[in-house]
Design an enzyme around this catalytic site. Structure first.
Site, short mmCIF file in Angstrom:
data_model
loop_
_atom_site.label_atom_id
_atom_site.label_comp_id
_atom_site.label_asym_id
_atom_site.label_seq_id
_atom_site.Cartn_x
_atom_site.Cartn_y
_atom_site.Cartn_z
N SER A 157 10.01 -1.55 -14.75
CA SER A 157 10.60 -1.24 -16.06
C SER A 157 10.75 0.27 -16.21
O SER A 157 10.06 1.04 -15.53
CB SER A 157 9.67 -1.75 -17.17
OG SER A 157 10.16 -1.39 -18.45
N TYR B 285 1.07 -2.57 -21.09
CA TYR B 285 2.31 -3.02 -20.42
C TYR B 285 2.76 -1.98 -19.40
O TYR B 285 3.06 -2.30 -18.25
CB TYR B 285 3.40 -3.26 -21.46
CG TYR B 285 4.73 -3.72 -20.89
CD1 TYR B 285 4.87 -4.99 -20.37
CD2 TYR B 285 5.85 -2.87 -20.87
CE1 TYR B 285 6.09 -5.42 -19.84
CE2 TYR B 285 7.06 -3.29 -20.35
CZ TYR B 285 7.18 -4.57 -19.84
OH TYR B 285 8.38 -4.98 -19.32
#
Ligand code: NDP
Length: 248
Positions: free
Chosen positions: A143, A156
């Site tokens: 990401s 995350y």
């Protein structure tokens, strides 16, 4: 540029929605055989049937990526049915963002189990086959949050930084086996990912942001096709893509 997957057998985790489902449709349309894994069996079975109805080859196997034996079964089934595994797209992931002082510790565990251990389980499942084949490609979805940390993304981001680190280590180690490794780092893409944020204020803020700037999961599908379709002596190691309007 015309892209042809030449019948490659591609295992995709997190294929029941969002970017995994978009990749399955696109890669199949380009000639790949796709093997779909996710927990929602009804979703992947419907997608496999859709692909088959259009003349493609697809297999759906209910898989929880946190369970190493289930991921092994997914990959072994691909090899059993289609004779080989050319690519695994370790794409399953969850993103229940929240500030750490809210102590959503069960969600921290889930992110580590799915986003990090799930990727490791995928790697463990394909490596013996790819070593024997002396070819293969391991694509891991990280990401932009694997490059940047923002408020609420600590855990995350930690999982996505870790995915990048382990993929780079893997890249160097699998040279003797002619295996390619690719990290894909999407920016804001419109999927179901935000639906699982449990903190109402965080979910609302993220939905407003992604609603405003987010792009279609087809963007991810095209990036994956690009990385896979390079000649075998070309290894696309990492791709970051964002909506043009995304600043973060
Ligand atoms: P979605 O929520 O639409 O898709 C997530 C997928 O992961 C689903 O297919 C879900 O299937 C699967 N999944 C979740 N937990 C498990 C599990 N335990 N076992 C197997 N599958 C699981 O979101 P996206 O398409 O956006 O997410 C795909 C990947 O992209 C994730 O890794 C995410 O972190 C990453 N990403 C997303 C961005 C975005 O803006 N959307 C940006 C950057 C990265 P099921 O629930 O059926 O098991």
């Amino acid at each position: 540029m015309e892209i042809n997957m030449n019948g490659k057998v591609i295992v995709i985790t997190g294929a029941s929605s969002g970017m995994g489902a978009a990749a399955a449709r696109h890669l199949s349309a380009l000639g790949a055989t796709v093997v779909l894994g996710a927990r929602r069996a009804d979703r992947i079975e419907t997608l496999a049937k859709e692909i088959q109805d259009q003349g493609g080859k697809a297999l759906a196997i209910a898989t929880d990526v946190t369970q190493r034996d289930q991921v092994k079964k997914l990959v072994d089934s691909a090899v059993g049915q289609f004779g080989r595994v050319d690519v695994i797209l370790n794409n399953a992931g969850v993103m229940p963002l929240s500030p750490m002082d809210r102590l959503n510790v069960a969600e921290w565990d889930t992110m580590i189990d799915v986003n990090l251990k799930g990727v490791l389980n995928g790697i463990a499942a394909v490596l013996p086959h790819m070593k024997e084949q002396k070819s293969g490609q391991i694509i891991n979805t990280a990401s932009v949050a694997g490059h940047k940390v923002f408020t609420g993304s600590a855990v995350y981001s930690a999982t996505k930084f870790a995915v990048r680190a382990l993929t780079e280590g893997l890249r160097m180690e699998v040279k003797p086996y002619n295996i390619r490794t690719t990290i894909v780092c999407p920016g804001a893409v419109k999927t179901e990912l935000l639906d699982h944020i449990t903190e109402a204020d965080i979910q609302q803020a993220n939905k407003e942001y992604v609603g405003a700037v987010g792009i279609s999961p087809d963007s991810f599908a095209r990036v994956i096709a690009f990385a896979i379709s390079q000649p075998e002596d070309v290894d696309i190691n990492e791709i970051i893509f964002r909506p043009t309007s995304q600043e973060l």
